[in-house]
Motif scaffolding. Structure first.
Motif, PDB file in Angstrom:
ATOM      1  N   ALA A 291       5.876  -8.565   0.555  1.00 33.26           N
ATOM      2  CA  ALA A 291       5.720  -7.971   1.883  1.00 33.26           C
ATOM      3  C   ALA A 291       4.263  -7.647   2.187  1.00 33.26           C
ATOM      4  N   GLU A 292       3.538  -7.144   1.209  1.00 34.43           N
ATOM      5  CA  GLU A 292       2.134  -6.799   1.438  1.00 34.43           C
ATOM      6  C   GLU A 292       1.311  -8.044   1.763  1.00 34.43           C
ATOM      7  N   ALA A 293       1.519  -9.123   1.016  1.00 40.95           N
ATOM      8  CA  ALA A 293       0.773 -10.350   1.287  1.00 40.95           C
ATOM      9  C   ALA A 293       1.123 -10.914   2.664  1.00 40.95           C
ATOM     10  N   ALA A 294       2.405 -10.891   3.035  1.00 41.92           N
ATOM     11  CA  ALA A 294       2.803 -11.396   4.347  1.00 41.92           C
ATOM     12  C   ALA A 294       2.233 -10.536   5.470  1.00 41.92           C
ATOM     13  N   ALA A 295       2.211  -9.222   5.287  1.00 41.15           N
ATOM     14  CA  ALA A 295       1.662  -8.335   6.315  1.00 41.15           C
ATOM     15  C   ALA A 295       0.175  -8.578   6.524  1.00 41.15           C
ATOM     16  N   GLN A 296      -0.557  -8.818   5.453  1.00 38.76           N
ATOM     17  CA  GLN A 296      -1.979  -9.124   5.601  1.00 38.76           C
ATOM     18  C   GLN A 296      -2.186 -10.432   6.349  1.00 38.76           C
ATOM     19  N   PRO A 302      -0.219  -3.572   5.797  1.00 38.32           N
ATOM     20  CA  PRO A 302       0.217  -3.914   4.438  1.00 38.32           C
ATOM     21  C   PRO A 302       0.572  -2.702   3.596  1.00 38.32           C
ATOM     22  N   ALA A 303      -0.139  -1.582   3.791  1.00 34.29           N
ATOM     23  CA  ALA A 303       0.172  -0.385   3.006  1.00 34.29           C
ATOM     24  C   ALA A 303       1.564   0.140   3.339  1.00 34.29           C
ATOM     25  N   LEU A 304       1.924   0.135   4.616  1.00 31.25           N
ATOM     26  CA  LEU A 304       3.258   0.573   5.019  1.00 31.25           C
ATOM     27  C   LEU A 304       4.326  -0.365   4.465  1.00 31.25           C
ATOM     28  N   CYS A 305       4.082  -1.673   4.513  1.00 31.24           N
ATOM     29  CA  CYS A 305       5.055  -2.636   3.981  1.00 31.24           C
ATOM     30  C   CYS A 305       5.282  -2.421   2.493  1.00 31.24           C
ATOM     31  N   LEU A 432      12.719 -10.117   5.452  1.00 32.60           N
ATOM     32  CA  LEU A 432      12.504 -11.471   4.957  1.00 32.60           C
ATOM     33  C   LEU A 432      12.071 -11.468   3.496  1.00 32.60           C
ATOM     34  N   SER A 433      11.200 -10.547   3.121  1.00 39.20           N
ATOM     35  CA  SER A 433      10.748 -10.478   1.728  1.00 39.20           C
ATOM     36  C   SER A 433      11.895 -10.130   0.798  1.00 39.20           C
ATOM     37  N   SER A 480       3.627 -18.096   9.738  1.00 43.04           N
ATOM     38  CA  SER A 480       2.626 -17.595   8.792  1.00 43.04           C
ATOM     39  C   SER A 480       3.286 -16.789   7.670  1.00 43.04           C
ATOM     40  N   ILE A 481       4.294 -15.997   8.019  1.00 42.20           N
ATOM     41  CA  ILE A 481       5.016 -15.234   6.997  1.00 42.20           C
ATOM     42  C   ILE A 481       5.721 -16.174   6.029  1.00 42.20           C
ATOM     43  N   GLU A 482       6.302 -17.230   6.563  1.00 43.61           N
ATOM     44  CA  GLU A 482       6.975 -18.219   5.720  1.00 43.61           C
ATOM     45  C   GLU A 482       5.992 -18.841   4.730  1.00 43.61           C
ATOM     46  N   GLU A 483       4.802 -19.200   5.192  1.00 38.94           N
ATOM     47  CA  GLU A 483       3.792 -19.770   4.308  1.00 38.94           C
ATOM     48  C   GLU A 483       3.353 -18.770   3.243  1.00 38.94           C
TER      49      GLU A 483
END
Length: 547
Positions: A291-296, A302-305, A432-433, A480-483
């Motif tokens: 989740a953190e990587a996808a949020a970035q 990313p911190a909240l995720c 999704l994560s 982008s999240i999928e990638e």
């Protein structure tokens, strides 16, 4: 449920008499947050306090200051209503911004009046002794860049009108405020705010020198102005850093500092999760990385995720043995339960998690993540088991020659999570994560192509199931999240190098004889090297990697 119905259920033994802890905020707080009358009162109070500041110590007629201040206040509320509707519609955030402007205004007025009483004040550019960046630094740290930019304009305009009517003061406020907003738009450490204050001080120093040379100010005065500008910038950063936690609690605002503090794995709930449900704990850590990587990648928080992912499954602490990641090769307890009862146990971890979060006073976005990370999706496995059970019952009834109407049915809603669907980008990323990490455990040979195909199918399934309709993720962001999820999973599920049989024999021999290798073992390794196998150093590195 009424009191009489609850009492009737208790008498029948169908209720324990205790009510579940409510996960929603109090009604009175919601009314205060959106009430227009409260917003009007905030506007009137802000205008009145600005009039007091401008009239003190009666440098101008009170009615003139009141008229001018009212016009200015109405002027700043109009662009806020148009450009920042979320800020304008939240009374607590509106009060926070106006409080910061008022503090900046009164501190600047006090410093200005004190400076005017000093000897030689008429030869000094007194506007460089005023801490101008307090409100922008505080607002940006708490609410973000756009509210910070609005605060720059508001505080600069009121300061230039009600403190000292001068172009240099207006320019210095605007420039230093813009720099402060730029430096604090995404802070991750407390010292970042102090560094922003130092940057504001250096900008004020440049402004002081520039206006000093234009006005042909003496060199010793220029040095004094520059020194005070840097000192005031540093003190502003220290002061904002000191009152930031208090302002967070007072106005119920969450910052990255809040999420960084909650990401400590020594939190009591996370320690319980590590000991009572280790499989769920490991799953939560993996989801947090995804989740953190996808949020970035999409510009979310990313911190909240990461924090939401840590706590999203804490409801499994109530019945950890009923979840597959915590079943360590023993008997599956669901084999002894009906599909509907198994689904009830699985579904209850959402409500149990929200209740635990409330009991441990976790922040509202974390509770939202717990309630929304499954949306209203279907517990598909137990739903299919229930369908098969019904079909088997109908087949048995037909064999016995009875009517199929005697077979009891079931409601599909019994196998759906209570929801709601994700309401924010971070909650959608968490959903999704979570589903991607859970499904990745079923991949037997996780090649890059299989991982990409699995992630693509899961994202499309959630999108087709309307689970992402209520969050603000666009199709471009979903791609982008999928990638990002595919890339992170590839790094997490990378396969090891498969050695030939002779290499594995040599590595195994070295593992068994690593303490004191004998001559036959070394000769075997030498044979393996002669046959094109690994060198002795290669074998040692392989053994180390295996351990």
């Amino acid at each position: 449920m009424s009191v009489f119905e609850r009492w009737r259920l208790i008498r029948k033994g169908l209720s324990c008499g205790r009510s579940r802890r409510a996960s929603s905020s109090p009604k009175w707080r919601e009314r205060l947050e959106k009430d227009r009358r409260v917003r009007g009162f905030i506007f009137v109070l802000f205008t009145a306090l600005c009039v007091v500041c401008g009239s003190w110590p009666h440098a101008h007629p009170t009615y003139a200051v009141a008229l001018l201040t009212t016009v200015l206040a109405a002027g700043i509320f109009i662009p806020m209503r148009i450009g920042l509707p979320d800020l304008f519609g939240s009374n607590s955030r509106l009060a926070l911004v106006l409080t910061a402007v008022l503090i900046n205004l009164y501190v600047g007025k006090a410093v200005y009046l004190w400076s005017m009483r000093q000897p030689g004040a008429e030869f000094h550019a007194l506007y460089f002794y005023v801490p101008t960046a307090f409100a922008p630094l505080l607002t940006t740290s708490l609410l973000g860049a756009f509210p910070g930019l609005f605060t720059v304009f508001a505080s600069s305009l009121f300061s230039a009108v009600l403190i000292n009517q001068s172009i240099p003061l207006l320019v210095n406020n605007l420039v230093s405020g813009f720099v402060g907003v730029y430096m604090t738009q995404r802070v991750h450490r407390r010292r970042d705010i102090i560094q922003a204050g130092m940057a504001v001080g250096l900008v004020s120093l440049v402004c002081a020198m520039a206006f000093g040379y234009v006005g042909e100010t003496e060199s010793d005065v220029l040095i004094e102005q520059g020194a005070w500008s840097v000192v005031l910038g540093f003190l502003t950063g220290v002061f904002v850093n000191a009152i930031l936690p208090f302002m967070e609690e007072l106005f119920c605002v969450n910052t990255d500092f809040t999420w960084l503090e909650l990401s400590d794995l020594n939190h009591p709930l996370l320690r319980r999760l590590a000991t009572e449900a280790p499989g769920t704990y490991h799953h939560s850590l993996m989801v947090a990385n995804l989740a953190e990587a996808a949020a970035q990648k999409v510009g979310a928080n990313p911190a909240l995720c990461r924090v939401m992912a840590y706590f999203h499954d804490i409801g499994k602490l109530v019945n950890p043995q009923y979840f597959v990641e915590n079943i360590d090769g023993g008997e599956n307890p669901h084999d002894r339960l009906s599909p509907s009862l198994s689904a009830l146990v699985i579904l209850s971890h959402v409500k149990d998690g929200a209740e635990l979060a409330q009991r441990y006073h976790l922040k509202r976005p974390i509770v939202d993540g717990i309630e929304q990370h499954h949306g209203d999706s279907l517990v598909y496995y137990f739903y299919q088991r229930a369908l098969r059970t019904i079909e088997d019952c109908k087949a048995g009834v037909r064999i016995l020659g009875a009517s199929e109407k005697a077979v009891p049915g079931f409601d599909e809603s019994q196998f759906r999570y209570p929801g709601p669907k994700p309401q924010s980008r971070e909650a959608g990323i968490l959903m999704l994560s979570d589903v991607v990490e859970s499904a990745s455990r079923c991949l037997e040979r996780p090649t890059a192509q299989r991982i990409e195909q699995m992630v693509r199918e899961l994202v499309e399934k959630k999108l087709a199931g309307h689970q992402l309709d209520e969050c603000d993720l666009t199709l471009k962001e979903l791609h982008s999240i999928e990638e990002s999820l595919s890339f992170t999973l590839k790094t997490m599920l990378h396969s090891r190098l498969r050695y030939p049989q002779k290499e594995r024999d040599g590595i195994e021999a070295l593992r068994l004889q690593s303490a004191a290798p004998s001559a036959p073992v070394l000769s075997d390794l030498a044979t393996a090297v002669a046959d094109g196998g690994p060198t002795d150093q290669d074998a040692r590195e392989a053994v180390a990697s295996d351990h």
